[in-house]
Scaffold this motif. Structure first.
Motif, PDB file in Angstrom:
ATOM      1  N   ALA A  80      86.735 152.813 147.291  1.00 11.36           N
ATOM      2  CA  ALA A  80      86.707 151.394 146.941  1.00 11.36           C
ATOM      3  C   ALA A  80      85.663 150.614 147.733  1.00 11.36           C
ATOM      4  O   ALA A  80      85.443 149.433 147.466  1.00 11.36           O
ATOM      5  CB  ALA A  80      88.083 150.779 147.174  1.00 11.36           C
ATOM      6  N   GLN A  81      85.004 151.249 148.676  1.00 15.29           N
ATOM      7  CA  GLN A  81      84.096 150.523 149.570  1.00 15.29           C
ATOM      8  C   GLN A  81      82.926 149.870 148.839  1.00 15.29           C
ATOM      9  O   GLN A  81      82.505 148.773 149.191  1.00 15.29           O
ATOM     10  CB  GLN A  81      83.603 151.431 150.692  1.00 15.29           C
ATOM     11  N   ALA A  82      82.384 150.524 147.826  1.00 16.81           N
ATOM     12  CA  ALA A  82      81.258 149.933 147.081  1.00 16.81           C
ATOM     13  C   ALA A  82      81.693 148.639 146.397  1.00 16.81           C
ATOM     14  O   ALA A  82      80.984 147.629 146.443  1.00 16.81           O
ATOM     15  CB  ALA A  82      80.726 150.927 146.050  1.00 16.81           C
ATOM     16  N   ALA A  83      82.871 148.651 145.776  1.00 16.49           N
ATOM     17  CA  ALA A  83      83.382 147.446 145.119  1.00 16.49           C
ATOM     18  C   ALA A  83      83.649 146.344 146.136  1.00 16.49           C
ATOM     19  O   ALA A  83      83.298 145.177 145.911  1.00 16.49           O
ATOM     20  CB  ALA A  83      84.651 147.759 144.346  1.00 16.49           C
ATOM     21  N   LEU A  84      84.252 146.702 147.245  1.00 14.76           N
ATOM     22  CA  LEU A  84      84.566 145.704 148.263  1.00 14.76           C
ATOM     23  C   LEU A  84      83.303 145.078 148.843  1.00 14.76           C
ATOM     24  O   LEU A  84      83.275 143.884 149.138  1.00 14.76           O
ATOM     25  CB  LEU A  84      85.419 146.323 149.367  1.00 14.76           C
ATOM     26  N   ALA A  85      82.250 145.862 148.976  1.00 12.41           N
ATOM     27  CA  ALA A  85      80.976 145.323 149.469  1.00 12.41           C
ATOM     28  C   ALA A  85      80.415 144.291 148.498  1.00 12.41           C
ATOM     29  O   ALA A  85      79.897 143.251 148.917  1.00 12.41           O
ATOM     30  CB  ALA A  85      79.974 146.450 149.686  1.00 12.41           C
ATOM     31  N   VAL A  86      80.534 144.548 147.204  1.00  6.93           N
ATOM     32  CA  VAL A  86      80.082 143.578 146.199  1.00  6.93           C
ATOM     33  C   VAL A  86      80.947 142.328 146.282  1.00  6.93           C
ATOM     34  O   VAL A  86      80.442 141.209 146.310  1.00  6.93           O
ATOM     35  CB  VAL A  86      80.133 144.188 144.773  1.00  6.93           C
ATOM     36  N   CYS A  87      82.246 142.511 146.346  1.00  7.49           N
ATOM     37  CA  CYS A  87      83.167 141.369 146.401  1.00  7.49           C
ATOM     38  C   CYS A  87      82.908 140.481 147.617  1.00  7.49           C
ATOM     39  O   CYS A  87      82.965 139.254 147.503  1.00  7.49           O
ATOM     40  CB  CYS A  87      84.619 141.855 146.448  1.00  7.49           C
ATOM     41  N   ARG A  88      82.632 141.085 148.739  1.00 14.58           N
ATOM     42  CA  ARG A  88      82.462 140.301 149.977  1.00 14.58           C
ATOM     43  C   ARG A  88      81.251 139.378 149.931  1.00 14.58           C
ATOM     44  O   ARG A  88      81.186 138.415 150.671  1.00 14.58           O
ATOM     45  CB  ARG A  88      82.381 141.236 151.170  1.00 14.58           C
ATOM     46  N   ARG A  89      80.296 139.650 149.053  1.00 13.13           N
ATOM     47  CA  ARG A  89      79.132 138.768 148.942  1.00 13.13           C
ATOM     48  C   ARG A  89      79.214 137.866 147.707  1.00 13.13           C
ATOM     49  O   ARG A  89      78.268 137.183 147.356  1.00 13.13           O
ATOM     50  CB  ARG A  89      77.834 139.584 148.940  1.00 13.13           C
ATOM     51  N   CYS A  90      80.356 137.856 147.070  1.00 15.32           N
ATOM     52  CA  CYS A  90      80.522 137.128 145.817  1.00 15.32           C
ATOM     53  C   CYS A  90      80.841 135.647 146.043  1.00 15.32           C
ATOM     54  O   CYS A  90      81.746 135.315 146.811  1.00 15.32           O
ATOM     55  CB  CYS A  90      81.638 137.770 144.991  1.00 15.32           C
ATOM     56  N   PRO A  91      80.129 134.760 145.340  1.00 18.30           N
ATOM     57  CA  PRO A  91      80.381 133.325 145.502  1.00 18.30           C
ATOM     58  C   PRO A  91      81.679 132.862 144.848  1.00 18.30           C
ATOM     59  O   PRO A  91      82.139 131.754 145.121  1.00 18.30           O
ATOM     60  CB  PRO A  91      79.171 132.675 144.827  1.00 18.30           C
ATOM     61  N   VAL A  92      82.285 133.693 144.003  1.00 23.05           N
ATOM     62  CA  VAL A  92      83.512 133.288 143.315  1.00 23.05           C
ATOM     63  C   VAL A  92      84.679 134.212 143.645  1.00 23.05           C
ATOM     64  O   VAL A  92      85.620 134.341 142.864  1.00 23.05           O
ATOM     65  CB  VAL A  92      83.289 133.194 141.782  1.00 23.05           C
ATOM     66  N   LEU A  93      84.658 134.817 144.821  1.00 26.34           N
ATOM     67  CA  LEU A  93      85.678 135.762 145.242  1.00 26.34           C
ATOM     68  C   LEU A  93      87.083 135.180 145.097  1.00 26.34           C
ATOM     69  O   LEU A  93      87.967 135.818 144.531  1.00 26.34           O
ATOM     70  CB  LEU A  93      85.440 136.189 146.694  1.00 26.34           C
ATOM     71  N   LEU A  94      87.316 133.974 145.569  1.00 24.32           N
ATOM     72  CA  LEU A  94      88.661 133.397 145.523  1.00 24.32           C
ATOM     73  C   LEU A  94      89.111 133.096 144.103  1.00 24.32           C
ATOM     74  O   LEU A  94      90.280 133.305 143.759  1.00 24.32           O
ATOM     75  CB  LEU A  94      88.742 132.152 146.402  1.00 24.32           C
ATOM     76  N   ALA A  95      88.213 132.631 143.258  1.00 28.08           N
ATOM     77  CA  ALA A  95      88.563 132.377 141.856  1.00 28.08           C
ATOM     78  C   ALA A  95      88.923 133.688 141.165  1.00 28.08           C
ATOM     79  O   ALA A  95      89.891 133.746 140.391  1.00 28.08           O
ATOM     80  CB  ALA A  95      87.422 131.685 141.132  1.00 28.08           C
ATOM     81  N   CYS A  96      88.186 134.728 141.449  1.00 25.66           N
ATOM     82  CA  CYS A  96      88.441 136.049 140.870  1.00 25.66           C
ATOM     83  C   CYS A  96      89.810 136.552 141.314  1.00 25.66           C
ATOM     84  O   CYS A  96      90.623 136.996 140.496  1.00 25.66           O
ATOM     85  CB  CYS A  96      87.340 137.006 141.312  1.00 25.66           C
ATOM     86  N   ARG A  97      90.072 136.473 142.601  1.00 20.70           N
ATOM     87  CA  ARG A  97      91.353 136.935 143.147  1.00 20.70           C
ATOM     88  C   ARG A  97      92.507 136.143 142.542  1.00 20.70           C
ATOM     89  O   ARG A  97      93.513 136.713 142.112  1.00 20.70           O
ATOM     90  CB  ARG A  97      91.352 136.788 144.666  1.00 20.70           C
ATOM     91  N   SER A  98      92.363 134.830 142.498  1.00 16.35           N
ATOM     92  CA  SER A  98      93.425 133.978 141.945  1.00 16.35           C
ATOM     93  C   SER A  98      93.688 134.302 140.486  1.00 16.35           C
ATOM     94  O   SER A  98      94.844 134.368 140.055  1.00 16.35           O
ATOM     95  CB  SER A  98      93.046 132.500 142.079  1.00 16.35           C
ATOM     96  N   TRP A  99      92.611 134.505 139.732  1.00 18.75           N
ATOM     97  CA  TRP A  99      92.770 134.842 138.322  1.00 18.75           C
ATOM     98  C   TRP A  99      93.531 136.155 138.165  1.00 18.75           C
ATOM     99  O   TRP A  99      94.461 136.260 137.368  1.00 18.75           O
ATOM    100  CB  TRP A  99      91.408 134.950 137.639  1.00 18.75           C
ATOM    101  N   ALA A 100      93.142 137.156 138.938  1.00 12.96           N
ATOM    102  CA  ALA A 100      93.778 138.472 138.834  1.00 12.96           C
ATOM    103  C   ALA A 100      95.259 138.402 139.196  1.00 12.96           C
ATOM    104  O   ALA A 100      96.094 139.032 138.543  1.00 12.96           O
ATOM    105  CB  ALA A 100      93.058 139.479 139.723  1.00 12.96           C
ATOM    106  N   ILE A 101      95.598 137.625 140.201  1.00 14.57           N
ATOM    107  CA  ILE A 101      97.001 137.485 140.602  1.00 14.57           C
ATOM    108  C   ILE A 101      97.779 136.729 139.529  1.00 14.57           C
ATOM    109  O   ILE A 101      98.848 137.168 139.102  1.00 14.57           O
ATOM    110  CB  ILE A 101      97.116 136.785 141.968  1.00 14.57           C
ATOM    111  N   SER A 102      97.235 135.628 139.058  1.00 17.32           N
ATOM    112  CA  SER A 102      97.964 134.815 138.084  1.00 17.32           C
ATOM    113  C   SER A 102      98.086 135.489 136.719  1.00 17.32           C
ATOM    114  O   SER A 102      99.005 135.202 135.965  1.00 17.32           O
ATOM    115  CB  SER A 102      97.329 133.439 137.939  1.00 17.32           C
ATOM    116  N   HIS A 103      97.180 136.397 136.406  1.00 21.76           N
ATOM    117  CA  HIS A 103      97.227 137.103 135.130  1.00 21.76           C
ATOM    118  C   HIS A 103      97.857 138.494 135.233  1.00 21.76           C
ATOM    119  O   HIS A 103      97.867 139.249 134.262  1.00 21.76           O
ATOM    120  CB  HIS A 103      95.821 137.210 134.519  1.00 21.76           C
TER     121      HIS A 103
END
Length: 92
Positions: free
Chosen positions: A40-63
């Motif tokens: 999962a490290q490659a995905a996490l590296a992309v996520c850590r530089r993402c400007p919408v990380l929190l919106a993505c996380r919130s969407w995934a949790i709420s859906h």
């Protein structure tokens, strides 16, 4: 007709995500654990530089997204966050 920019900003987060154009396979590692491994490290590296990380996380949790890495979290981590929110009575 007026445009609700706040709603537009939250609904189009996926277009601004750092993962756009990345190989989708990296976001769906075989292991689904609370502590993601090397797969999962490659995905996490992309996520850590993402400007919408929190919106993505919130969407995934709420859906209830139950597969893959979303907002630098695994499905197991998102389930734990959702469970904790339900148990505490916090809004989702």
């Amino acid at each position: 007709m007026a445009i609700d920019h706040s709603r537009a900003a939250t609904s189009d987060w996926h277009r601004r995500a750092a993962c756009v154009g990345q190989d989708p396979e990296i976001f769906f590692p075989l292991a689904d654990t609370l502590a993601p491994g090397a797969d999962a490290q490659a995905a996490l590296a992309v996520c850590r530089r993402c400007p919408v990380l929190l919106a993505c996380r919130s969407w995934a949790i709420s859906h209830g997204e139950d597969a893959g890495i979303w907002g630098a979290t695994t499905a197991a981590q998102r389930r734990a966050v959702h469970r904790a929110a339900v148990e505490s009575g916090a809004p989702r």
